[in-house]
Write an enzyme that holds these catalytic residues in place. Structure first.
Site: not given
Ligand code: FNR
Length: 347
Positions: A104, A126, A152, A218, A242
């Protein structure tokens, strides 16, 4: 711990309530968050028998990289909030498991330290309103050995997460920072992530002009956007809402997947994330045409419970469950999975 929900339950008892809520929560009424896991209950498998599944081969190749199983680590913020091992711990686990870590942009350890574990990693970006800063960051992660940029695209504005508002969780605690947003790299103060509502498809031309890394989008849910990505020469897409943290009421990844796969055919690999908690969830996604899946929260729960070892355990549980599910479905390799194995119920 015998399942991913076991790991999640163990993690709940180990994290400060506000930190648990940050990881667990979603946007607004959390309907999409709940739907992500509930959706899988509507899919049933129609197994084949007597197919000689002696040794299952779980390997897949995505963007030219061979993975020991079709499960990547989705980009999630703030790993040191879960455990002192942080992103480096997650990276060690990914490397040991033979899969890719999507790091991330909101990581709490520098990309160079993550790379030093030997993990194969992609970097989630981002695109920042300050393009010069974005370019410096892209060059930095490329120099560290990044294998792809995961841009993203579902976040023109930031989702409203009521749990964090109620808890007053608005910033990282003292001592933790987004280490890859320091400017100048490594030494300056960390910048805050900026959101850019004006972002449009032209950003791809700009990105192509500054990097030769493969580009993954994404946060695609609409088949027309998937087609547009394919036409623009994007290297892969991740069908994702997300983790229910952006648009509440968004369709789930697994439900959006078939139309996206249908629309793009084999023009580019389609990955999916959201709510994947079992081997049969992975199998369902693969059967519906995903090249691989990504998991977010389960990795954070593993990290919270036992650092790098906990993440490893989560990945090995998924591997074991997928292997068993494939055997029970009569598939000895990922390519043997097709939509004929899946039926939907209750709609
Ligand atoms: C995320 N996700 C996310 N996506 C992204 O593109 N950049 C990011 O910094 C983050 N940060 C983030 C923090 C936390 C705490 C969570 C739970 C999720 C989204 C992540 O990449 C992903 O799309 C989802 O978490 C997938 O779903 P599940 O497996 O958590 O159900």
């Amino acid at each position: 711990m015998f399942s991913l929900p076991d790991v999640a339950a163990a993690a709940a008892g180990r994290l400060a309530a506000a930190h648990y809520d940050f990881f667990a929560g979603g946007a607004d009424d959390e309907r999409t968050l709940r739907a992500n896991t509930d959706a899988f209950d509507r899919y049933r498998l129609r197994p084949r028998v007597l197919r000689g599944v002696g040794e299952r081969d779980l390997t897949v190749t995505v963007l030219g990289q061979s993975l020991s199983m079709p499960v990547l680590i989705a980009p999630t913020a703030f790993h040191r909030l879960a455990h002192p091992d942080g992103e480096v711990g997650t990276a060690r686990a990914a490397a040991a498991a033979g899969t890719v870590l999507v790091l991330s942009m909101a990581a709490t350890q520098p990309v160079e330290q993550v790379a030093a574990t030997g993990v194969r990693f992609w970097f989630q970006l981002y695109v920042q309103p300050d393009r010069a800063f974005t370019e410096r960051l892209v060059r930095r992660v490329a120099a560290a050995g990044c294998g792809a940029l995961v841009v993203t695209v579902d976040s023109p504005v930031f989702g409203r997460r009521r749990r964090d508002l109620r808890n007053g969780f608005l910033d990282l605690p003292a001592g933790l920072a987004c280490e890859n947003l320091r400017d100048p790299a490594g030494s300056g103060p960390p910048r805050a992530i900026g959101w850019e509502p004006g972002l449009n498809w032209d950003v791809l031309d700009w990105l192509r002009g500054i990097t030769s890394l493969p580009i993954v989008l994404k946060g695609i849910l609409h088949p027309a956007d998937a087609v547009r990505a394919a036409e623009r020469g994007v290297d892969a897409i991740i069908v994702s809402n997300h983790g229910g943290r952006q648009l509440d009421a968004a369709v789930t990844g697994i439900d959006a997947l078939p139309a996206v796969v249908d629309a793009v055919g084999d023009r580019l690999p389609v990955l999916v994330d959201g709510g994947i908690r079992r081997g049969t969830d992975v199998l369902t996604a693969l059967a519906l045409g995903a090249s691989a899946v990504a998991v977010g929260r389960p990795v954070l729960w593993g990290l919270a419970v036992a650092g790098a070892d906990g993440v490893r355990q989560v990945l090995e549980l998924l591997r074991d469950e997928l292997d068993r599910a494939m055997a029970l479905c009569g598939a000895d390799r990922v390519a043997a999975l097709g939509p004929d194995l899946v039926e939907t119920v209750g709609r």
